[in-house]
Enzyme design. Structure first.
Site, PDB file in Angstrom:
ATOM      1  N   ARG A  87      -3.546 -10.554  -1.889  1.00 57.13           N
ATOM      2  CA  ARG A  87      -3.223 -11.892  -1.584  1.00 57.13           C
ATOM      3  C   ARG A  87      -4.253 -12.747  -0.710  1.00 57.13           C
ATOM      4  NH1 ARG A  87       2.783 -11.048   0.224  1.00 57.13           N
ATOM      5  NH2 ARG A  87       2.488 -13.352   0.822  1.00 57.13           N
ATOM      6  N   LYS A 105      -1.879  -7.886   2.295  1.00 58.13           N
ATOM      7  CA  LYS A 105      -1.761  -9.206   2.855  1.00 58.13           C
ATOM      8  C   LYS A 105      -1.827  -9.256   4.223  1.00 58.13           C
ATOM      9  CE  LYS A 105       1.242 -12.422   4.742  1.00 58.13           C
ATOM     10  NZ  LYS A 105       2.407 -12.211   6.056  1.00 58.13           N
ATOM     11  N   HIS A 117      -1.323   4.184  -4.373  1.00 59.00           N
ATOM     12  CA  HIS A 117      -0.322   4.167  -5.537  1.00 59.00           C
ATOM     13  C   HIS A 117       1.048   3.232  -5.022  1.00 59.00           C
ATOM     14  CE1 HIS A 117      -2.463   7.338  -7.448  1.00 59.00           C
ATOM     15  NE2 HIS A 117      -2.364   8.190  -6.304  1.00 59.00           N
ATOM     16  N   TYR A 120       2.676  -1.444  -0.614  1.00 63.04           N
ATOM     17  CA  TYR A 120       2.652  -2.711   0.145  1.00 63.04           C
ATOM     18  C   TYR A 120       2.249  -2.536   1.525  1.00 63.04           C
ATOM     19  CZ  TYR A 120       3.852  -7.057   2.006  1.00 63.04           C
ATOM     20  OH  TYR A 120       3.609  -8.236   2.894  1.00 63.04           O
ATOM     21  N   ALA A 134       2.077   7.799  -2.111  1.00 60.02           N
ATOM     22  CA  ALA A 134       2.674   6.859  -3.182  1.00 60.02           C
ATOM     23  C   ALA A 134       4.025   6.418  -2.748  1.00 60.02           C
ATOM     24  CB  ALA A 134       2.814   7.804  -4.640  1.00 60.02           C
ATOM     25  N   ASN A 140       7.510  -5.922   7.148  1.00 60.48           N
ATOM     26  CA  ASN A 140       6.990  -6.679   8.046  1.00 60.48           C
ATOM     27  C   ASN A 140       7.744  -7.775   8.557  1.00 60.48           C
ATOM     28  OD1 ASN A 140       6.915  -7.920   5.527  1.00 60.48           O
ATOM     29  ND2 ASN A 140       4.657  -8.982   6.143  1.00 60.48           N
TER      30      ASN A 140
END
Length: 218
Positions: A87, A105, A117, A120, A134, A140
């Site tokens: 992002r 991000k 895999h 985030y 994975a 966050n």
């Protein structure tokens, strides 16, 4: 010794100049974007600006279905696989793997980091050769949207930030489908069992077992 020195070998990241001199790693989160914009144009002829504010080393590989949002740096030999979503504000080191359906991000990935895999990783710093299994993620934002506090035993350190993911020291291994709660700090060499929910500061060379028990590696 600062927490940054305890967690990271700064010779393995282009963010060394950003991190050096800080006491706490989360203090760097607000400066990642500006740091990338500062060093990106100075990276040299081995890097190409493939789109505005996105610098990719000539030996790095990004799948055509991956999204590279600026500002972003991809280091030498790094592989970004199909469906990855970067992002922006992502400083990815040399020899990293950003896998299928991974979202990044506002992060620093040191050299050799693998998020291969369905991961985030947001508002986080991942140390040299750390690995997320994975489906493991960094959470966050707290559910009540209050500022993130890092808890270390009986001590609570306010970050002053609403968004703080996880700080992984060098050589950390996170098991599959684990959640690293806001403000988690994993010391060098830690291992996290699959399906774990982790929070607070975990000492170096520890094992986080499913259910939250923490033991020293033998």
């Amino acid at each position: 010794m600062s927490m940054i020195e305890e967690l990271f070998d700064l010779s393995h990241t282009r963010a060394a100049g950003l991190l050096a001199g800080l006491d706490w790693p989360w203090q760097a989160l607000g400066g990642i974007r500006d740091w990338i914009l500062k060093i990106g144009p100075l990276l040299g002829e081995e890097f190409q600006e493939v789109s505005p504010q996105v610098w990719v080393h000539k030996s790095a590989q990004a799948a055509p279905t991956a999204f590279l949002g600026g500002p972003c740096i991809l280091g030498a030999g790094t592989e970004v696989r199909h469906g990855a979503f970067i992002r922006g504000s992502a400083l990815v080191g040399d020899g990293c793997v950003v896998g299928n359906s991974v979202e990044l991000k506002n992060v620093i990935l040191f050299d050799g980091v693998q998020v291969p895999h369905y991961n985030y990783v947001g508002d986080s710093i991942l140390g040299y050769r750390s690995h997320m299994g994975a489906g493991s993620i960094t959470s966050n934002v707290k559910s009540d949207k209050t500022l993130v506090v890092v808890k270390n035993g009986g001590e609570a350190m306010s970050t002053g930030l609403k968004k703080v993911g996880a700080m992984l020291g060098d050589y950390v291994e996170v098991g599959c489908n684990s959640v690293l709660n806001p403000g988690t700090v994993l010391g060098r060499g830690c291992r996290v069992y699959p399906l774990s929910s982790v929070r607070g500061v975990v000492p170096p060379d520890s094992i986080v077992k499913t259910g939250g028990e923490i033991v020293k590696k033998q």
